[in-house]
Design an enzyme around this catalytic site. Structure first.
Site, mmCIF file in Angstrom:
data_model
loop_
_atom_site.group_PDB
_atom_site.id
_atom_site.type_symbol
_atom_site.label_atom_id
_atom_site.label_comp_id
_atom_site.label_asym_id
_atom_site.label_seq_id
_atom_site.Cartn_x
_atom_site.Cartn_y
_atom_site.Cartn_z
ATOM 1 N N LYS A 4 0.820 -1.218 0.000
ATOM 2 C CA LYS A 4 0.000 0.000 0.000
ATOM 3 C C LYS A 4 0.854 1.268 0.000
ATOM 4 O O LYS A 4 0.432 2.308 -0.506
ATOM 5 C CB LYS A 4 -0.960 -0.024 1.193
ATOM 6 C CG LYS A 4 -2.019 -1.108 1.090
ATOM 7 C CD LYS A 4 -2.975 -1.054 2.269
ATOM 8 C CE LYS A 4 -4.110 -2.056 2.109
ATOM 9 N NZ LYS A 4 -3.644 -3.449 2.091
ATOM 10 N N GLU A 16 -3.081 6.679 7.507
ATOM 11 C CA GLU A 16 -3.560 7.724 6.615
ATOM 12 C C GLU A 16 -4.811 8.366 7.206
ATOM 13 O O GLU A 16 -5.434 7.814 8.125
ATOM 14 C CB GLU A 16 -3.855 7.173 5.217
ATOM 15 C CG GLU A 16 -4.921 6.106 5.181
ATOM 16 C CD GLU A 16 -5.023 5.412 3.819
ATOM 17 O OE1 GLU A 16 -4.055 5.458 3.050
ATOM 18 O OE2 GLU A 16 -6.085 4.815 3.552
ATOM 19 N N ASN A 31 -14.650 -2.739 8.153
ATOM 20 C CA ASN A 31 -13.971 -2.583 6.854
ATOM 21 C C ASN A 31 -14.125 -3.798 5.958
ATOM 22 O O ASN A 31 -13.380 -3.961 4.992
ATOM 23 C CB ASN A 31 -12.476 -2.274 7.066
ATOM 24 C CG ASN A 31 -12.255 -1.015 7.863
ATOM 25 O OD1 ASN A 31 -12.706 0.054 7.477
ATOM 26 N ND2 ASN A 31 -11.597 -1.132 9.003
ATOM 27 N N GLU A 88 -9.549 0.530 -6.152
ATOM 28 C CA GLU A 88 -10.535 0.958 -5.150
ATOM 29 C C GLU A 88 -10.334 2.426 -4.785
ATOM 30 O O GLU A 88 -9.207 2.914 -4.706
ATOM 31 C CB GLU A 88 -10.446 0.074 -3.907
ATOM 32 C CG GLU A 88 -10.604 -1.410 -4.231
ATOM 33 C CD GLU A 88 -10.970 -2.250 -3.029
ATOM 34 O OE1 GLU A 88 -11.161 -1.683 -1.934
ATOM 35 O OE2 GLU A 88 -11.088 -3.474 -3.180
ATOM 36 N N GLU A 115 -6.532 1.713 -2.922
ATOM 37 C CA GLU A 115 -5.589 0.626 -3.139
ATOM 38 C C GLU A 115 -5.969 -0.107 -4.419
ATOM 39 O O GLU A 115 -7.040 0.130 -4.996
ATOM 40 C CB GLU A 115 -5.604 -0.366 -1.965
ATOM 41 C CG GLU A 115 -6.940 -1.068 -1.760
ATOM 42 C CD GLU A 115 -6.955 -1.957 -0.537
ATOM 43 O OE1 GLU A 115 -5.964 -1.951 0.218
ATOM 44 O OE2 GLU A 115 -7.958 -2.663 -0.336
ATOM 45 N N ASN A 143 -6.302 -4.098 -5.740
ATOM 46 C CA ASN A 143 -6.242 -5.525 -5.438
ATOM 47 C C ASN A 143 -5.790 -6.259 -6.687
ATOM 48 O O ASN A 143 -6.463 -6.205 -7.727
ATOM 49 C CB ASN A 143 -7.606 -6.044 -4.978
ATOM 50 C CG ASN A 143 -7.912 -5.599 -3.565
ATOM 51 O OD1 ASN A 143 -7.117 -5.799 -2.657
ATOM 52 N ND2 ASN A 143 -9.058 -4.970 -3.373
#
Length: 666
Positions: free
Chosen positions: A88, A172, A217, A257, A270, A272
């Site tokens: 990330k 973040e 999440n 995303e 991010e 995937n």
């Protein structure tokens, strides 16, 4: 060829495969994550390609390197793309270089707890502490103050280490009240297979998926397209998705995303580097088989004909909604649930040739034992229809037909979300559950719905008596009393005047109800599927009829509302008024395990004084660590379980001491 662990020996995917080989015990580090064993299976079977799947090694660059070293095709992105986008921290750097909008945060690895606290205060709360590798909500915590960062730092590192073998963390800014939007991509080199420059990469971007209904999440409900995005924003995001893929040189299927706020500002979250769990939503609205596309690209054949389009955005039509069904208990804080599926019936499905249809992607069958070793997902149920509301109603009706008994599950919560007015209106930010269903206490029926359920239960109860060849409760077309929520629940008098009409009236409580006449359109009872299809006043609904006790109680479910019901004769009802309700057992001196799992650590010792909400211990289940907090202030009397021990739900972990009682008396 399928690989499986001993825990999955009887799973449906093992039976469906042409060839299935066991790679080890239930512990994933000794089976699904055991690279030498997987490579041994590849050599033994002569497999020509490996599909990465959804989890475990699907985003592991070293595994990809090992596969390529065997001379076997890897049906996923290349090593560099997995490394760059799977990290990330690195992915944010690349996204920023590509001109992609990113979330404000610290551009580096968090070195220590003190560093985490400093960065969190520099950024400003709330912040998101999350694993630098992996995804799926593992190793991720939202923090609103220093204390929450202290707790999150330890647990997120531990989860990240166990799940991804990488305990690096990043921090973040947490964007409050955003929408979680993602774009599926499929990328291929040009004909000939060589990329001379980044712009040569062929990128097909699929219509966005909205994945904002989440808990911890972890996505629960996904749909496509999103209600939030304007066409202008959609096209801007598609452009940035393409820029990122070309910058990385991405090949195969992946998902980019984003977080999008109410003002249409969007930020890269991010990427995937695998096929997403929710890919059936995209397949439904585009008619494209994404796995087929991965096979074609992986074989070096480029895109299949249906993906050779003009422009970047894949054409789509209609609307699709998906619910993820987990073996977890939303009534107890979404804690995992394990055990055998003693009753399991999936709803009837259709095909894309139908105007609207249901699709089931499931990994279990009746009798399957849900273990504590892996992710608690049981299935995905997907609905497609021409419009969003039709798709929502189709999915809700499918959930009404979906019988899952033996473990706790979240299907009823999904039903509550789908039927919530705000969800149906398209108000679906990531704060939806905290805002509208902060503490799920089961589906609550309206007064009108309870009256209709009472009529339906009366009809079902009398039909069952006939089906089982038992003496009728009352003579034909007489009145019965239906108790909702058991012997001491609300009572409704139901008068069955004939086969087509009924009168219903609430007769318990301080205020009697007003008698209402309803039209009985139809009743179809199917005991083999544990359900009845009942139409009242032109509104058809499926009612699950799950079991009957020796006392005559029926356990039923309508619209996700699950309750014990009892059909009585008027005389039985009058006599039952003299019965006393059972006493509730006092468990206030005990701290019990909220789930089956393993005790990881204690934060207290015998004799310690604790305050309400203070951390007592950590219990791990399905690779998620859960803090157990003090339900009240008091003194710890006894620790009943050793660290490392396995526990069942409601096992007593801690007992309060006598001093606590003395303190309260004082």
């Amino acid at each position: 060829v399928a690989i499986y662990s001993t825990a999955d020996a009887k799973a449906p995917f093992v039976q469906a495969a042409d060839e299935a080989i066991c790679v080890g015990p239930a512990d994933s580090s000794l089976s699904y994550l055991n690279v030498p064993k997987v490579l041994e299976v590849i050599r033994k079977t002569g497999a020509q390609a490996v599909h990465p799947g959804y989890g475990f090694l699907s985003e592991n660059a070293e595994f990809c390197r090992s596969i390529e070293g065997e001379g076997v095709a890897w049906l996923g992105p290349g090593i560099s793309a997995i490394q760059d986008m799977g990290d990330k921290i690195r992915s944010k750097e690349i996204a920023e270089q590509a001109g992609v909008s990113i979330i404000p945060g610290y551009d580096g690895v968090i070195e220590s707890l003190e560093h985490a606290l400093q960065v969190s205060n520099d950024i400003g709360y709330p912040v998101l502490v999350k694993a630098a590798a992996g995804g799926g909500g593992k190793g991720m915590r939202t923090c609103y103050d220093d204390q929450e960062v202290r707790e999150a730092f330890v647990m997120a590192k531990s989860e990240a280490k166990k799940f991804f073998a990488d305990d690096r963390l990043l921090i973040e800014k947490y964007i409050e009240n955003p929408h979680h939007i993602e774009f599926q991509v499929l990328c291929s080199p040009p004909p000939g297979g060589k990329l001379e420059k980044p712009e040569d990469l062929q990128v097909v971007v699929f219509p966005e998926r909205e994945c904002s209904i989440q808990r911890r999440n972890q996505k629960i409900i996904e749909e496509s397209p999103s209600c939030l995005l304007t066409q202008e924003t959609r096209l801007k995001m598609v452009e940035q998705v393409k820029m990122l893929c070309q910058r990385v040189g991405y090949v195969s299927a992946g998902t980019v995303e984003w977080l999008v706020d109410e003002k249409q500002n969007f930020y890269f979250l991010e990427m995937n580097t695998r096929l997403q769990v929710e890919h059936p939503v995209t397949e439904a609205v585009t008619g494209v088989d994404l796995v087929k596309g991965m096979l074609w690209v992986g074989a070096g054949r480029g895109f299949p004909p249906e993906l050779q389009i003009k422009g970047d955005l894949m054409p789509h039509k209609g609307h699709a909604v998906e619910a993820r069904i987990y073996a977890e208990d939303p009534l107890r804080g979404y804690l995992p649930s394990t055990g055998p599926l003693v009753q399991y019936k999936e709803p009837e499905t259709g095909t894309p040739a139908d105007e609207s249809y249901l699709r089931m992607d499931s990994g279990v069958i009746e009798g399957h034992v849900v273990s504590p070793y892996y992710d608690p997902m049981l299935a995905k149920i997907i609905a497609y229809a021409p419009t969003r509301l039709e798709a929502i109603n189709k999915l809700a009706d499918g959930l009404d037909q979906y019988v899952i008994e033996g473990v706790q599950h979240n299907a009823r919560l999904c039903n509550a979300v789908l039927r919530h007015p705000s969800f149906q209106a398209g108000d679906t930010p990531t704060s939806f559950l905290p805002r509208h269903i902060p503490e799920f206490k089961g589906v609550q029926l309206s007064d009108k719905q309870e009256e209709e359920l009472a009529v339906a239960v009366a009809l079902i109860g009398l039909t069952r008596e006939s089906y089982l060849q038992r003496p009728p409760i009352v003579p034909a077309f007489s009145s019965v009393v239906v108790r909702l929520r058991g012997m001491f629940g609300d009572a409704f008098e139901v008068s069955l005047g004939n086969e087509k009409t009924a009168k219903v009236k609430k007769v318990s409580g301080e205020k009697a109800g007003v008698e209402r006449e309803v039209k009985i359109d139809s009743l179809k009872y199917d005991p083999e599927r544990y359900q009845a299809r009942v139409s009242i006043d032109g509104d058809a609904r499926t009612i699950q009829v799950l079991r009957e006790s020796l006392e005559g109680d029926l356990r039923v479910q309508m619209y996700g509302a699950d309750m014990i019901c009892l059909v009585q004769s008027p005389r039985e009802y009058e006599l039952s008024k003299y019965m006393h309700e059972p006493k509730i057992v006092d468990t206030s001196d005990f701290v019990m395990s909220p789930m089956p799992g393993t005790l990881i650590s204690f934060a207290v010792a015998e004799g310690d004084h604790v305050e309400i909400g203070q951390e007592l211990c950590i219990v791990e289940a399905m690779k998620m660590q859960n803090i157990v907090r003090a339900p009240r202030a008091g003194v710890i009397g006894k620790l009943n379980v050793a660290v490392g021990s396995s526990m069942q739900a409601d096992d007593i972990i801690i007992e309060y001491g006598e001093e606590a009682k003395a303190d309260e008396a004082a």
